[in-house]
Write a protein that holds these residues in place. Sequence first.
Motif, PDB file in Angstrom:
ATOM      1  N   PHE A 244       0.828  -1.197   0.000  1.00 27.66           N
ATOM      2  CA  PHE A 244       0.000   0.000   0.000  1.00 27.66           C
ATOM      3  C   PHE A 244       0.869   1.256   0.000  1.00 27.66           C
ATOM      4  N   LYS A 245       2.068   1.138   0.571  1.00 28.57           N
ATOM      5  CA  LYS A 245       3.016   2.254   0.603  1.00 28.57           C
ATOM      6  C   LYS A 245       4.427   1.688   0.475  1.00 28.57           C
ATOM      7  N   VAL A 246       5.283   2.409  -0.238  1.00 27.97           N
ATOM      8  CA  VAL A 246       6.661   1.955  -0.407  1.00 27.97           C
ATOM      9  C   VAL A 246       7.578   3.172  -0.423  1.00 27.97           C
ATOM     10  N   ALA A 247       8.793   3.029   0.142  1.00 28.19           N
ATOM     11  CA  ALA A 247       9.749   4.134   0.164  1.00 28.19           C
ATOM     12  C   ALA A 247      11.169   3.590   0.203  1.00 28.19           C
ATOM     13  N   PHE A 248      12.077   4.240  -0.534  1.00 29.03           N
ATOM     14  CA  PHE A 248      13.497   3.918  -0.472  1.00 29.03           C
ATOM     15  C   PHE A 248      14.109   4.500   0.794  1.00 29.03           C
ATOM     16  N   THR A 249      15.063   3.780   1.371  1.00 25.16           N
ATOM     17  CA  THR A 249      15.872   4.349   2.436  1.00 25.16           C
ATOM     18  C   THR A 249      16.834   5.371   1.827  1.00 25.16           C
ATOM     19  N   PRO A 250      17.345   6.324   2.626  1.00 22.22           N
ATOM     20  CA  PRO A 250      18.204   7.370   2.063  1.00 22.22           C
ATOM     21  C   PRO A 250      19.475   6.855   1.393  1.00 22.22           C
ATOM     22  N   ASP A 251      19.958   5.669   1.760  1.00 25.61           N
ATOM     23  CA  ASP A 251      21.139   5.111   1.094  1.00 25.61           C
ATOM     24  C   ASP A 251      20.781   4.342  -0.180  1.00 25.61           C
ATOM     25  N   ASP A 252      19.471   4.290  -0.508  1.00 25.57           N
ATOM     26  CA  ASP A 252      18.959   3.650  -1.720  1.00 25.57           C
ATOM     27  C   ASP A 252      19.160   2.130  -1.745  1.00 25.57           C
ATOM     28  N   LEU A 253      19.576   1.540  -0.632  1.00 28.70           N
ATOM     29  CA  LEU A 253      19.874   0.112  -0.614  1.00 28.70           C
ATOM     30  C   LEU A 253      18.672  -0.746  -0.226  1.00 28.70           C
ATOM     31  N   ARG A 254      17.692  -0.150   0.458  1.00 29.09           N
ATOM     32  CA  ARG A 254      16.555  -0.923   0.949  1.00 29.09           C
ATOM     33  C   ARG A 254      15.240  -0.227   0.618  1.00 29.09           C
ATOM     34  N   LEU A 255      14.185  -1.018   0.637  1.00 25.93           N
ATOM     35  CA  LEU A 255      12.827  -0.514   0.498  1.00 25.93           C
ATOM     36  C   LEU A 255      12.061  -0.856   1.762  1.00 25.93           C
ATOM     37  N   VAL A 256      11.307   0.104   2.258  1.00 24.90           N
ATOM     38  CA  VAL A 256      10.381  -0.158   3.355  1.00 24.90           C
ATOM     39  C   VAL A 256       8.977  -0.094   2.776  1.00 24.90           C
ATOM     40  N   SER A 257       8.183  -1.120   3.026  1.00 26.19           N
ATOM     41  CA  SER A 257       6.832  -1.179   2.468  1.00 26.19           C
ATOM     42  C   SER A 257       5.853  -1.643   3.536  1.00 26.19           C
ATOM     43  N   GLY A 258       4.592  -1.292   3.323  1.00 24.81           N
ATOM     44  CA  GLY A 258       3.560  -1.688   4.265  1.00 24.81           C
ATOM     45  C   GLY A 258       2.328  -2.188   3.550  1.00 24.81           C
ATOM     46  N   ASN A 259       1.706  -3.207   4.140  1.00 27.22           N
ATOM     47  CA  ASN A 259       0.487  -3.800   3.607  1.00 27.22           C
ATOM     48  C   ASN A 259      -0.325  -4.341   4.778  1.00 27.22           C
ATOM     49  N   MET A 260      -1.558  -3.854   4.951  1.00 22.30           N
ATOM     50  CA  MET A 260      -2.356  -4.217   6.111  1.00 22.30           C
ATOM     51  C   MET A 260      -1.576  -3.856   7.374  1.00 22.30           C
ATOM     52  N   GLN A 261      -1.387  -4.772   8.331  1.00 18.16           N
ATOM     53  CA  GLN A 261      -0.572  -4.455   9.504  1.00 18.16           C
ATOM     54  C   GLN A 261       0.902  -4.755   9.275  1.00 18.16           C
ATOM     55  N   ASP A 262       1.209  -5.423   8.180  1.00 18.35           N
ATOM     56  CA  ASP A 262       2.521  -5.983   7.907  1.00 18.35           C
ATOM     57  C   ASP A 262       3.472  -4.932   7.338  1.00 18.35           C
ATOM     58  N   VAL A 263       4.688  -4.825   7.893  1.00 13.42           N
ATOM     59  CA  VAL A 263       5.742  -3.971   7.370  1.00 13.42           C
ATOM     60  C   VAL A 263       6.914  -4.846   6.967  1.00 13.42           C
ATOM     61  N   ARG A 264       7.500  -4.527   5.808  1.00  8.19           N
ATOM     62  CA  ARG A 264       8.633  -5.307   5.335  1.00  8.19           C
ATOM     63  C   ARG A 264       9.774  -4.373   4.940  1.00  8.19           C
ATOM     64  N   ILE A 265      10.984  -4.805   5.231  1.00  3.59           N
ATOM     65  CA  ILE A 265      12.178  -4.139   4.736  1.00  3.59           C
ATOM     66  C   ILE A 265      12.826  -5.109   3.755  1.00  3.59           C
ATOM     67  N   SER A 266      13.037  -4.662   2.531  1.00  7.27           N
ATOM     68  CA  SER A 266      13.543  -5.520   1.468  1.00  7.27           C
ATOM     69  C   SER A 266      14.816  -4.943   0.872  1.00  7.27           C
ATOM     70  N   ASP A 267      15.646  -5.826   0.332  1.00  2.93           N
ATOM     71  CA  ASP A 267      16.828  -5.403  -0.409  1.00  2.93           C
ATOM     72  C   ASP A 267      16.372  -4.791  -1.728  1.00  2.93           C
ATOM     73  N   ALA A 268      16.789  -3.561  -2.025  1.00  2.48           N
ATOM     74  CA  ALA A 268      16.301  -2.862  -3.210  1.00  2.48           C
ATOM     75  C   ALA A 268      16.914  -3.362  -4.505  1.00  2.48           C
ATOM     76  N   THR A 269      17.925  -4.226  -4.421  1.00  2.00           N
ATOM     77  CA  THR A 269      18.550  -4.797  -5.614  1.00  2.00           C
ATOM     78  C   THR A 269      18.032  -6.195  -5.909  1.00  2.00           C
ATOM     79  N   THR A 270      17.887  -7.014  -4.852  1.00  2.00           N
ATOM     80  CA  THR A 270      17.479  -8.409  -5.046  1.00  2.00           C
ATOM     81  C   THR A 270      16.022  -8.665  -4.702  1.00  2.00           C
TER      82      THR A 270
END
Length: 315
Positions: free
Chosen positions: A203-229
Amino acid sequence: MAATTHKASTKVPAQSAKLTLGGHKELVFEVAFILGTRLLVTGSADESLRVWDLDTGEQVGEPLFEHNAQVWAVSASPDGRWIVSGGYDGSILVWEVTKNKREFRIKRVRVWFEGHDSGVPSVAFAPDNKTFASASWDKTVCVWNRETGKTIIHFGPLAVGSAANSVSYSLDGTKLAAGTDRHIIIWNPASGEELLIIEQRAFKVAFTPDDLRLVSGNMQDVRISDATTGAIIKQFDAHTAAFFSLAIAPNGTKFVTASDDKTTRFFDLITFEPIGEPLQHPDGVRCVAFSQDSQLIATGCYDGHARTWTAPSSE
């Protein structure tokens, strides 16, 4: 990966809002700090944008009623000179921020952005201040030239296969991410080349300032993902009701989430542990944004008010 739930953080006294900004007649969908100023802009279901002085808590000028539809999305350019807003009806408007002596003025730019035929829940300026992206429930993402009102000609709208909920640029401008009802997709915004698909709704996604990770949210769930893989680094339930929004501190130390459970919650961007106690609101919290110095957040609520709060220290 199985979801995990955080332990309660150390108790501290409940914080009160620094400012409560009242004027909207319906829920506040989006808030954005205007960089280089002490101004906040808000967009609401009452079909208006309003600008607020963060020193006095007063509204600046009259409400801006040019959308003729609920205002779902607002973004301010990195140079603080432009605002873009998106509406329930697919409309996109650009506004110029000018200063005459001591007074700021917000004036609509008479450029038309025609391309979406359904609601626009997210807009984001590129670092160049000249282009911006929009996400729409018409299942497309568009990259626009702010000056001409045209999409970037050589690739046009980006089809995403399901409702597009959110867009975010990397800090260096070389990547554009969209959160959709089925995936997170990352492109090269200059060429339209698809770089990565992550198989998760966002529902929402944003890059971290170092551009290496993505923070995203869906329902109550939050995920931090590798922005390359796309690999999941961390996943957890942040709230007890529907998740609506998130923002990452520009200094890269923390992020904040907003929910229908009437709270915003802070998390350390290194340990992912909670910081302080949740900020309690009188109604569901629809949106949240960080100030450029990472010292303040602004929230927009279903009660029609925007509020500012002091962000807690990460230490």
